[in-house]
Each structure stands twice: as structure tokens, then as C-alpha cells.
Design a protein around this motif. Structure first.
Motif, PDB file in Angstrom:
ATOM      1  N   ILE A   6       0.870  -1.174   0.000  1.00 24.49           N
ATOM      2  CA  ILE A   6       0.000   0.000   0.000  1.00 24.49           C
ATOM      3  C   ILE A   6       0.904   1.219   0.000  1.00 24.49           C
ATOM      4  N   GLY A   7       0.876   1.967  -1.092  1.00 24.92           N
ATOM      5  CA  GLY A   7       1.750   3.132  -1.244  1.00 24.92           C
ATOM      6  C   GLY A   7       2.816   2.858  -2.281  1.00 24.92           C
ATOM      7  N   THR A   8       2.852   3.720  -3.303  1.00 27.22           N
ATOM      8  CA  THR A   8       3.866   3.575  -4.360  1.00 27.22           C
ATOM      9  C   THR A   8       4.700   4.846  -4.450  1.00 27.22           C
ATOM     10  N   GLY A   9       4.953   5.447  -3.293  1.00 26.83           N
ATOM     11  CA  GLY A   9       5.807   6.636  -3.260  1.00 26.83           C
ATOM     12  C   GLY A   9       7.276   6.220  -3.249  1.00 26.83           C
ATOM     13  N   ALA A  10       8.101   7.079  -2.666  1.00 31.46           N
ATOM     14  CA  ALA A  10       9.548   6.853  -2.687  1.00 31.46           C
ATOM     15  C   ALA A  10       9.924   5.471  -2.137  1.00 31.46           C
ATOM     16  N   ILE A  11       9.383   5.116  -1.002  1.00 30.61           N
ATOM     17  CA  ILE A  11       9.765   3.850  -0.360  1.00 30.61           C
ATOM     18  C   ILE A  11       8.976   2.663  -0.933  1.00 30.61           C
ATOM     19  N   GLY A  12       7.653   2.805  -1.024  1.00 29.94           N
ATOM     20  CA  GLY A  12       6.826   1.695  -1.512  1.00 29.94           C
ATOM     21  C   GLY A  12       7.223   1.264  -2.914  1.00 29.94           C
ATOM     22  N   PHE A  63       2.683  -1.679   4.439  1.00 35.21           N
ATOM     23  CA  PHE A  63       2.088  -0.341   4.394  1.00 35.21           C
ATOM     24  C   PHE A  63       3.225   0.664   4.277  1.00 35.21           C
ATOM     25  N   SER A  64       3.187   1.479   3.235  1.00 34.02           N
ATOM     26  CA  SER A  64       4.226   2.494   3.059  1.00 34.02           C
ATOM     27  C   SER A  64       3.572   3.812   2.661  1.00 34.02           C
ATOM     28  N   ILE A  65       2.804   4.322   3.598  1.00 32.90           N
ATOM     29  CA  ILE A  65       2.030   5.551   3.361  1.00 32.90           C
ATOM     30  C   ILE A  65       2.371   6.566   4.460  1.00 32.90           C
ATOM     31  N   PRO A  66       2.048   7.843   4.238  1.00 30.82           N
ATOM     32  CA  PRO A  66       2.329   8.825   5.292  1.00 30.82           C
ATOM     33  C   PRO A  66       1.615   8.454   6.595  1.00 30.82           C
ATOM     34  N   PHE A  67       2.254   8.791   7.716  1.00 26.62           N
ATOM     35  CA  PHE A  67       1.727   8.439   9.042  1.00 26.62           C
ATOM     36  C   PHE A  67       0.277   8.913   9.209  1.00 26.62           C
ATOM     37  N   LYS A  68       0.014  10.120   8.717  1.00 30.75           N
ATOM     38  CA  LYS A  68      -1.323  10.688   8.921  1.00 30.75           C
ATOM     39  C   LYS A  68      -2.377  10.043   8.020  1.00 30.75           C
ATOM     40  N   ALA A  69      -1.934   9.234   7.030  1.00 30.88           N
ATOM     41  CA  ALA A  69      -2.892   8.654   6.077  1.00 30.88           C
ATOM     42  C   ALA A  69      -3.541   7.367   6.589  1.00 30.88           C
ATOM     43  N   TYR A  70      -2.977   6.759   7.639  1.00 30.56           N
ATOM     44  CA  TYR A  70      -3.537   5.481   8.129  1.00 30.56           C
ATOM     45  C   TYR A  70      -5.001   5.613   8.536  1.00 30.56           C
ATOM     46  N   ASP A  72      -7.179   7.298   7.206  1.00 34.83           N
ATOM     47  CA  ASP A  72      -8.060   7.409   6.039  1.00 34.83           C
ATOM     48  C   ASP A  72      -8.302   6.065   5.347  1.00 34.83           C
ATOM     49  N   LEU A  73      -7.596   5.029   5.800  1.00 37.08           N
ATOM     50  CA  LEU A  73      -7.776   3.709   5.174  1.00 37.08           C
ATOM     51  C   LEU A  73      -9.172   3.176   5.514  1.00 37.08           C
ATOM     52  N   PRO A  74      -9.717   2.315   4.653  1.00 37.59           N
ATOM     53  CA  PRO A  74     -11.041   1.766   4.974  1.00 37.59           C
ATOM     54  C   PRO A  74     -11.032   1.086   6.348  1.00 37.59           C
ATOM     55  N   SER A  91       6.389   3.361   8.273  1.00 36.07           N
ATOM     56  CA  SER A  91       6.141   4.789   8.476  1.00 36.07           C
ATOM     57  C   SER A  91       6.963   5.434   9.599  1.00 36.07           C
ATOM     58  N   ASN A  92       7.060   6.743   9.499  1.00 34.75           N
ATOM     59  CA  ASN A  92       7.691   7.588  10.521  1.00 34.75           C
ATOM     60  C   ASN A  92       6.804   8.779  10.774  1.00 34.75           C
ATOM     61  N   TYR A  93       6.826   9.229  12.018  1.00 39.75           N
ATOM     62  CA  TYR A  93       5.980  10.355  12.406  1.00 39.75           C
ATOM     63  C   TYR A  93       6.814  11.635  12.519  1.00 39.75           C
ATOM     64  N   MET A  96       5.595  18.089  12.316  1.00 38.45           N
ATOM     65  CA  MET A  96       5.484  19.241  11.407  1.00 38.45           C
ATOM     66  C   MET A  96       4.774  18.858  10.117  1.00 38.45           C
ATOM     67  N   ARG A  97       4.874  17.591   9.748  1.00 40.75           N
ATOM     68  CA  ARG A  97       4.270  17.106   8.502  1.00 40.75           C
ATOM     69  C   ARG A  97       2.925  16.428   8.755  1.00 40.75           C
ATOM     70  N   ASP A  98       2.856  15.643   9.829  1.00 40.08           N
ATOM     71  CA  ASP A  98       1.686  14.793  10.067  1.00 40.08           C
ATOM     72  C   ASP A  98       0.678  15.393  11.047  1.00 40.08           C
ATOM     73  N   VAL A 124       9.621  -1.923   9.982  1.00 46.43           N
ATOM     74  CA  VAL A 124      10.778  -2.244   9.127  1.00 46.43           C
ATOM     75  C   VAL A 124      10.834  -1.250   7.962  1.00 46.43           C
ATOM     76  N   PHE A 125      12.001  -1.093   7.383  1.00 48.75           N
ATOM     77  CA  PHE A 125      12.220  -0.175   6.264  1.00 48.75           C
ATOM     78  C   PHE A 125      11.937   1.277   6.663  1.00 48.75           C
ATOM     79  N   ASN A 126      11.833   1.563   7.967  1.00 47.92           N
ATOM     80  CA  ASN A 126      11.580   2.953   8.351  1.00 47.92           C
ATOM     81  C   ASN A 126      12.875   3.720   8.540  1.00 47.92           C
ATOM     82  N   ASN A 127      13.969   2.975   8.878  1.00 48.35           N
ATOM     83  CA  ASN A 127      15.202   3.713   9.208  1.00 48.35           C
ATOM     84  C   ASN A 127      16.249   3.607   8.109  1.00 48.35           C
ATOM     85  N   ILE A 128      15.736   3.752   6.880  1.00 47.42           N
ATOM     86  CA  ILE A 128      16.632   3.821   5.717  1.00 47.42           C
ATOM     87  C   ILE A 128      16.065   4.861   4.759  1.00 47.42           C
ATOM     88  N   LEU A 129      16.930   5.749   4.293  1.00 52.31           N
ATOM     89  CA  LEU A 129      16.467   6.771   3.351  1.00 52.31           C
ATOM     90  C   LEU A 129      16.183   6.124   2.002  1.00 52.31           C
TER      91      LEU A 129
END
Ligand SMILES: NC(=O)c1ccc[n+]([C@@H]2O[C@H](COP(=O)([O-])OP(=O)(O)OC[C@H]3O[C@@H](n4cnc5c(N)ncnc54)[C@H](OP(=O)(O)O)[C@@H]3O)[C@@H](O)[C@H]2O)c1
Length: 248
Positions: A6-12, A63-70, A72-74, A91-93, A96-98, A124-129
Motif C-alpha cells: 500500500i503506497g507507491t511513493g519513494a519507499i513503496g 504499508f508504506s504511506i504517510p503516518f497521517k494517512a492510516y 483514512d484507510l477503509p 512509516s515515521n511520524y 510538522m508534517r503529520d 521495518v524499512f523505516n530507518n533507511i532513506l
């Protein structure tokens, strides 16, 4: 393995592309219309799926979506997903963004996500750019392989997550339980600092509770004061210096 992302941004998208290339059967979803999603999925070697279908008939879900988007999921998205399915959260919180989230108070970020999803997750995959994930993977055993930590309460699911990380070109270190996963949250020495497994293990152990959020916010303030977006190397250096309390 059959995997839903879920999420096809930079990380997904990076994870989807690497796992598809390694032979996994990957489905992806995002918020776009199906025609656009199909194009994105095809470019990643994956199948396009609706949010409801991406979690069906899979062995692992990322799940690889912005923290604030969870939120909004069904609702009850995972209610029919069997308990054996490994559910991962990248995800990371960032307040200032979320935005401020009073319900997060006293919990780790992934405990909050688990509550929101109604299912325990593996962090997992949260602490890698994204740049590191995309460009700096190496075969197992190669000198200087960067490591990612895996935190959660289900050992079998942590193993699945670690195997997928290995496929993407990185070592793993046990990040402990979900309640301990603050050790790999933004601002900590373990967060996006490109450490090898031995260094990451040490960084996770040395982290002091409460310091991460302070360093995280200092990094964000520094970003805002910069005239141009920092290079990848500058970003890693910033993370390293902030987490040791000597932001440069
Ligand atoms: N960027 C990094 O270096 C990095 C590193 C580690 C961890 N992370 C964390 O990993 C998560 C993803 O980061 P990112 O940089 O990949 O974010 P991103 O580039 O902003 O991509 C977010 C993706 O989530 C999708 N999305 C948002 N709301 C959704 C919803 N309700 N249903 C389905 N899909 C939804 C977006 O869909 P659309 O494409 O349709 O907009 C987009 O594909 C974040 O929590 C971030 O903090 C990021």
C-alpha cells in the motif's frame, strides 16, 4: 511470495520494484485512478489492485504511506486477513508534517499504527532513506553492507520481514519488541544513518528514550533554514550529528 504493498511513493515503489525483480508476486495500490495505477504498477513489475484487493490472497502486506494517512484507510481493512500474514509498516511520524496526534502520546509510532489497523505490525524499512534503499544495497556477505532494524512482537513475522530486507540488499538487526521500537524512530542514532549491522546494534542499544523526538525536530528546523535541499550525503551527516546532540 505473494505480497501486497500500500503506497507507491519513494519507499513503496522502491520496495515493490526490488521484490518484483527478485521474483516475488507483488500487487500495489495508491490513491490514483486505476488507469494511472496500472501504469505505475507495470513500471514496477507489479500488478495494480484496489485497496480492498491488495490485502487479499497475500502472504505479506507492506504499508508504506504517510503516518497521517492510516486513519483514512477503509475501516476493518484487515479483518479478513489471516493471522499468519505478515503485516509491515515503514512509516515515521513527523509532527510538522503529520500534525499533532494526541492518541500517539505514550506509545511507539508502530504501536499507534497497530491500534489504528487493528493488527500488530512489524516496523521495518523505516530507518533507511529512499536513496540508500534504491542505490546502496549489496549482496549478502559483502563488506560494508548497510543494515536495517526489524522490530515487532511476532518472531515468525520478523523473520519474513528480515528475509525481504535481505532481498532488497541490506542486513537486518533485531530491533526488539514493538514497545522498544522507539529506538529506531526519527532522530535516534539508528535512524537513517547508514550503519552496518554491528554499528546499528550498538546504536539501538545506546539510544536514550526521549532524545529522538528532540533531534528529529532539530533536523526539521535545520532543513527549513537551508537555502537548498541537502544532498544525500549531507542528509546522512545531519542525521548522524543530530542524533548525537551535535547538530551541524
Ligand atoms: N522517503 C524516505 O526516505 C522514507 C524512508 C523511510 C521511511 N519512510 C516512511 O515511509 C512512508 C512512505 O514514505 P514515502 O516517502 O514513500 O511517501 P510518499 O513518497 O509521500 O508516498 C506515499 C504513498 O502513499 C500513498 N497513499 C497515501 N494515502 C493513501 C491511502 N489512503 N491509501 C493508499 N495509498 C495511500 C500515496 O499515494 P499516491 O501516489 O496516490 O499519492 C503514495 O503512493 C512514510 O510514512 C515515511 O515517513 C520514508
Amino acid at each position: 511470495m505473494k505480497i501486497g504493498i500500500i503506497g507507491t511513493g519513494a519507499i513503496g515503489s522502491t520496495i515493490a520494484g526490488k521484490l518484483s525483480a527478485a521474483g516475488h508476486q507483488v500487487k500495489v495500490t495508491n490513491t490514483r485512478d486505476m488507469a494511472t495505477l496500472k501504469e505505475i504498477a507495470a513500471s514496477l513489475g507489479a500488478e495494480a489492485a484496489t485497496i480492498e484487493d491488495v490485502v487479499k490472497d497475500v502472504e505479506a502486506i507492506i504499508f508504506s504511506i504517510p503516518f497521517k494517512a492510516y486513519k483514512d484507510l477503509p475501516k476493518n481493512l484487515l479483518q479478513d486477513v489471516p493471522q499468519e500474514v505478515t503485516i509491515m509498516d515503514t512509516s515515521n511520524y513527523y509532527p510538522m508534517r503529520d500534525g499533532e496526534l494526541p492518541d500517539l502520546e505514550g506509545k511507539t509510532e508502530s504501536e499507534y499504527i497497530s491500534e489504528t489497523l487493528g493488527r500488530p505490525v512489524i516496523k521495518v524499512f523505516n530507518n533507511i532513506l529512499e536513496y540508500t534503499l534504491r542505490h546502496k544495497g549489496k549482496p549478502a556477505g559483502e563488506e560494508g553492507r548497510i543494515a536495517i532494524s526489524v522490530a515487532g512482537d511476532n518472531e515468525a513475522h520478523k523473520k519474513v520481514a528480515a528475509e525481504l530486507v535481505d532481498t532488497t540488499g541490506f542486513d537486518t538487526v533485531d530491533g526488539g519488541s514493538l514497545s522498544e521500537s522507539w529506538r529506531q524512530e526519527p532522530g535516534t542514532p539508528a535512524y537513517c544513518t547508514e550503519l552496518n549491522a554491528a554499528e546499528l546494534k550498538q546504536a539501538l542499544a545506546a539510544t536514550e528514550k526521549g532524545k529522538g523526538p528532540v533531534a528529529r525536530d532539530a533536523v526539521m528546523q535545520k532543513f527549513q533554514s537551508l537555502r537548498s535541499f541537502p544532498s544525500h550525503e549531507e542528509m546522512v551527516a545531519l542525521n548522524r550529528s543530530a542524533s548525537t546532540g551535535n547538530l551541524r
